[in-house]
Design a protein around this motif. Structure first.
Motif, PDB file in Angstrom:
ATOM      1  N   GLY A 132       0.697  -1.103   0.255  1.00  0.00           N
ATOM      2  CA  GLY A 132       0.081   0.043  -0.160  1.00  0.00           C
ATOM      3  C   GLY A 132       0.817   1.372   0.061  1.00  0.00           C
ATOM      4  N   ASN A 133       2.064   1.154  -0.278  1.00  0.00           N
ATOM      5  CA  ASN A 133       2.963   2.443  -0.281  1.00  0.00           C
ATOM      6  C   ASN A 133       3.236   2.928  -1.621  1.00  0.00           C
ATOM      7  N   TRP A 134       2.961   2.394  -2.772  1.00  0.00           N
ATOM      8  CA  TRP A 134       2.913   2.885  -4.173  1.00  0.00           C
ATOM      9  C   TRP A 134       1.891   1.916  -4.992  1.00  0.00           C
ATOM     10  N   ILE A 135       1.812   2.608  -6.169  1.00  0.00           N
ATOM     11  CA  ILE A 135       1.070   1.844  -6.943  1.00  0.00           C
ATOM     12  C   ILE A 135       1.294   2.464  -8.364  1.00  0.00           C
ATOM     13  N   PHE A 136       0.971   1.792  -9.523  1.00  0.00           N
ATOM     14  CA  PHE A 136       1.269   2.182 -11.115  1.00  0.00           C
ATOM     15  C   PHE A 136      -0.047   2.866 -11.327  1.00  0.00           C
ATOM     16  N   LYS A 137       0.504   4.472 -11.670  1.00  0.00           N
ATOM     17  CA  LYS A 137      -0.528   5.221 -11.974  1.00  0.00           C
ATOM     18  C   LYS A 137      -0.560   5.417 -13.464  1.00  0.00           C
ATOM     19  N   LEU A 138      -1.731   5.387 -14.236  1.00  0.00           N
ATOM     20  CA  LEU A 138      -1.723   5.790 -15.594  1.00  0.00           C
ATOM     21  C   LEU A 138      -1.395   7.252 -16.158  1.00  0.00           C
ATOM     22  N   SER A 139      -0.883   7.129 -17.068  1.00  0.00           N
ATOM     23  CA  SER A 139      -0.860   8.865 -17.661  1.00  0.00           C
ATOM     24  C   SER A 139      -2.269   9.139 -18.215  1.00  0.00           C
ATOM     25  N   LYS A 140      -2.196  10.490 -18.479  1.00  0.00           N
ATOM     26  CA  LYS A 140      -3.624  10.894 -19.014  1.00  0.00           C
ATOM     27  C   LYS A 140      -4.044  10.489 -20.254  1.00  0.00           C
ATOM     28  N   ASP A 141      -3.005  10.194 -21.210  1.00  0.00           N
ATOM     29  CA  ASP A 141      -3.509   9.527 -22.277  1.00  0.00           C
ATOM     30  C   ASP A 141      -3.732   8.024 -22.250  1.00  0.00           C
ATOM     31  N   GLY A 142      -3.161   7.177 -21.135  1.00  0.00           N
ATOM     32  CA  GLY A 142      -3.769   6.047 -20.891  1.00  0.00           C
ATOM     33  C   GLY A 142      -2.518   4.977 -21.516  1.00  0.00           C
ATOM     34  N   TYR A 151     -10.160   0.563  -0.161  1.00  0.00           N
ATOM     35  CA  TYR A 151      -9.173   1.174   0.754  1.00  0.00           C
ATOM     36  C   TYR A 151      -9.284   2.823   0.730  1.00  0.00           C
ATOM     37  N   GLU A 152      -9.250   3.224   1.822  1.00  0.00           N
ATOM     38  CA  GLU A 152      -9.344   4.685   2.071  1.00  0.00           C
ATOM     39  C   GLU A 152      -8.129   5.309   1.669  1.00  0.00           C
ATOM     40  N   VAL A 153      -7.995   6.327   0.617  1.00  0.00           N
ATOM     41  CA  VAL A 153      -6.915   7.078   0.216  1.00  0.00           C
ATOM     42  C   VAL A 153      -6.517   8.312   1.125  1.00  0.00           C
ATOM     43  N   MET A 154      -5.530   8.352   1.522  1.00  0.00           N
ATOM     44  CA  MET A 154      -5.258   9.627   2.570  1.00  0.00           C
ATOM     45  C   MET A 154      -4.298  10.495   1.534  1.00  0.00           C
ATOM     46  N   GLY A 155      -3.626   9.972   0.567  1.00  0.00           N
ATOM     47  CA  GLY A 155      -2.787  10.955  -0.057  1.00  0.00           C
ATOM     48  C   GLY A 155      -2.224  10.163  -1.390  1.00  0.00           C
ATOM     49  N   GLY A 156      -1.920  10.923  -2.570  1.00  0.00           N
ATOM     50  CA  GLY A 156      -1.294  10.674  -3.628  1.00  0.00           C
ATOM     51  C   GLY A 156      -1.948  10.171  -4.922  1.00  0.00           C
ATOM     52  N   LEU A 157      -3.476  10.325  -4.730  1.00  0.00           N
ATOM     53  CA  LEU A 157      -4.272   9.709  -5.619  1.00  0.00           C
ATOM     54  C   LEU A 157      -5.576  10.740  -5.460  1.00  0.00           C
ATOM     55  N   GLN A 158      -6.226  11.124  -6.701  1.00  0.00           N
ATOM     56  CA  GLN A 158      -7.350  11.984  -6.641  1.00  0.00           C
ATOM     57  C   GLN A 158      -8.546  11.396  -7.443  1.00  0.00           C
ATOM     58  N   PRO A 159      -9.737  11.648  -6.979  1.00  0.00           N
ATOM     59  CA  PRO A 159     -10.887  11.062  -7.884  1.00  0.00           C
ATOM     60  C   PRO A 159     -10.681  11.197  -9.292  1.00  0.00           C
ATOM     61  N   GLY A 160     -10.884  10.350 -10.261  1.00  0.00           N
ATOM     62  CA  GLY A 160     -10.616  10.295 -11.462  1.00  0.00           C
ATOM     63  C   GLY A 160      -9.342   9.664 -12.028  1.00  0.00           C
ATOM     64  N   ASP A 161      -8.456   9.668 -11.329  1.00  0.00           N
ATOM     65  CA  ASP A 161      -6.961   8.860 -11.558  1.00  0.00           C
ATOM     66  C   ASP A 161      -7.354   7.546 -11.749  1.00  0.00           C
ATOM     67  N   LYS A 162      -6.517   6.957 -12.615  1.00  0.00           N
ATOM     68  CA  LYS A 162      -6.698   5.442 -12.998  1.00  0.00           C
ATOM     69  C   LYS A 162      -5.359   4.832 -12.659  1.00  0.00           C
ATOM     70  N   VAL A 163      -5.552   3.484 -12.287  1.00  0.00           N
ATOM     71  CA  VAL A 163      -4.443   2.744 -11.552  1.00  0.00           C
ATOM     72  C   VAL A 163      -4.495   1.317 -11.957  1.00  0.00           C
ATOM     73  N   ILE A 164      -3.427   0.803 -11.963  1.00  0.00           N
ATOM     74  CA  ILE A 164      -3.396  -0.806 -12.189  1.00  0.00           C
ATOM     75  C   ILE A 164      -3.680  -1.529 -10.517  1.00  0.00           C
ATOM     76  N   THR A 165      -4.664  -2.139 -10.631  1.00  0.00           N
ATOM     77  CA  THR A 165      -4.949  -2.928  -9.124  1.00  0.00           C
ATOM     78  C   THR A 165      -4.608  -4.357  -9.054  1.00  0.00           C
ATOM     79  N   SER A 166      -4.250  -4.891 -10.359  1.00  0.00           N
ATOM     80  CA  SER A 166      -4.101  -6.305 -10.373  1.00  0.00           C
ATOM     81  C   SER A 166      -2.523  -6.648  -9.853  1.00  0.00           C
ATOM     82  N   GLY A 167      -2.135  -7.734  -9.642  1.00  0.00           N
ATOM     83  CA  GLY A 167      -0.927  -8.141  -9.172  1.00  0.00           C
ATOM     84  C   GLY A 167       0.262  -7.697  -9.712  1.00  0.00           C
TER      85      GLY A 167
END
Length: 415
Positions: A359-369, A387-403
């Motif tokens: 839960g310390n980092w995650i792959f975040k997609l660029s704007k063009d995906g 999970y409740e996000v306290m920092g590093g991400l905002q609504p609308g961001d896309k991330v990779i949640t698979s393994g």
């Protein structure tokens, strides 16, 4: 004539040239190695899970596994040991209160009952004899009392008559004193007889009271013995289903041994095991929910067992409203147990990434995906979905949640 040729030494220009060649070779090697180790790796978007960060209602909860148990269970224990003589029903039978389940035989207990009954009979016989003797003794004393009363009346009559005659000088002093002495004697005799009769009555009452008390104790003991013999026929204490019956004809059962149990089948509870990490946060009246046959049911924590075994403690939960039909003891269900009230929060869907990143980092997609980069994040509470996000991400961001097992050492993904 031969001459000695001196060996040329390394000069500064040659040293710098060699060092430059080695450095260039190192840079080339570094690029090749990094390209092969995958600091930037291409992945198929269809093989990963892409989730969007949202904002919504969040309630912290934990998933626990619960097992269906009857709300009330009565255990059937052997109150008096004996050998199983007869078994009237089979395991799983529906029982009515008072219905016989099995019969035990205990010859020693039955002999003790017969002996106690004989003792009670003997005491009753002795009490009747004592009562008859006391009655005859009382009658004799009453007869004696009647004689004393009669003698007193006669002495009183003669005393009054002679007193009058003496006063009229008809009789002498000797005759008067004789009747006076007899009258006083009869008075004392009357008083003594009254005292004897009173004490005799008190003695008879005390004896009869002691006999009744002794008889009552023996009758109570006899009733207890009869109850013990009656308990050799094991009966259902309540209406319910007989389960775990462990008794076969001819088997010897010792006092205190468990025979089985009776479950009240019209009400159920769920017993759940929870990790001891949450023991300070679990208390009665906490809410939970369970999905049974596609329908959600609300639960309430009824009891918390503080004892910790193998890193877990137990709680009992009850259905607050409707109770599902056709529940059976031993069924297991997944329960979501709420640890907080509902609040607004930034939500990150759960996924396999957490086991690799903590839960310390995650792959975040660029704007063009088309790319995904490592992004540091801060997570707080969780429930089975988010999970409740306290920092590093905002609504609308896309991330990779698979393994992320295949992306070790990778900082960038090309989609």
């Amino acid at each position: 004539m031969d001459r000695v040729i001196e060996k040329k030494k390394w000069n500064a220009k040659k040293i710098m040239l060699t060092a430059g060649i080695i450095a260039a070779a190192g840079i080339i090697t570094y690029i090749i190695v990094n390209r092969n180790t995958g600091l930037a790796q291409t992945v198929d978007p269809e093989r990963i899970t892409i989730s969007e960060i949202t904002e919504g209602n969040f309630r912290e909860s934990i998933p626990v596994t619960g097992i269906i148990m009857p709300q009330t269970t009565i255990y059937l224990d052997v109150t008096e040991g004996g050998r199983v003589e007869e078994r009237y029903v089979e395991d799983g039978a529906m029982m009515k209160k008072g219905q016989p389940i099995l019969k035990l035989g205990n010859t020693d207990l039955e002999l003790s009952l017969a002996s106690q009954e004989t003792q009670v009979y003997n005491v009753l016989t002795q009490m009747n004899i004592s009562k008859n003797n006391a009655t005859q003794n009382t009658i004799a004393k009453l007869n004696q009392m009647a004689d004393v009363d009669n003698a007193l009346k006669e002495a009183e009559r003669m005393y009054k008559l002679n007193k009058k005659l003496y006063e009229e000088k008809v009789i002498g002093l000797q005759d008067f004193q004789q009747t006076e002495n007899n009258y006083n004697y009869q008075l004392r005799r009357k008083k003594l007889t009254d005292d004897i009769l009173q004490r005799d009555g008190e003695s008879v009452q005390l004896m009869q009271s002691q006999d009744r008390e002794s008889l009552t104790k023996m009758q109570n003991t006899l009733a207890l013995m009869r109850k013990k013999v009656g308990d050799l026929i094991v009966r259902a204490p309540i209406d319910g289903q007989l389960t775990s019956l462990d008794a076969e004809v001819g088997q010897l059962k010792n006092k205190g041994e468990r025979l089985g149990q009776l479950d009240v089948v019209n009400s159920y509870k769920i017993r759940a095991d929870i990790d001891e990490h949450y023991i300070s946060r679990i208390y009665t009246d906490l809410k939970g929910e369970v999905n049974i046959s596609g329908k959600k049911y609300i639960l309430r924590v009824k009891k918390v067992y503080s004892q910790v075994t193998n890193g877990k403690f137990q709680v009992d939960l009850e259905f607050t409203d409707a109770v599902p039909e056709n529940l059976r003891r031993g069924q297991t269900f997944q329960i979501s147990l709420a640890l907080s009230d509902e609040t607004k929060a930034i939500l990150l869907p759960k996924g396999g990434f957490y086991s690799s990143t903590g839960g310390n980092w995650i792959f975040k997609l660029s704007k063009d995906g088309k790319k995904a980069f490592k992004a540091d994040i801060q997570l707080n509470r969780q429930n089975p979905q988010y999970y409740e996000v306290m920092g590093g991400l905002q609504p609308g961001d896309k991330v990779i949640t698979s393994g992320y097992d295949n992306y070790k050492g990778v900082d960038e993904l090309n989609l």
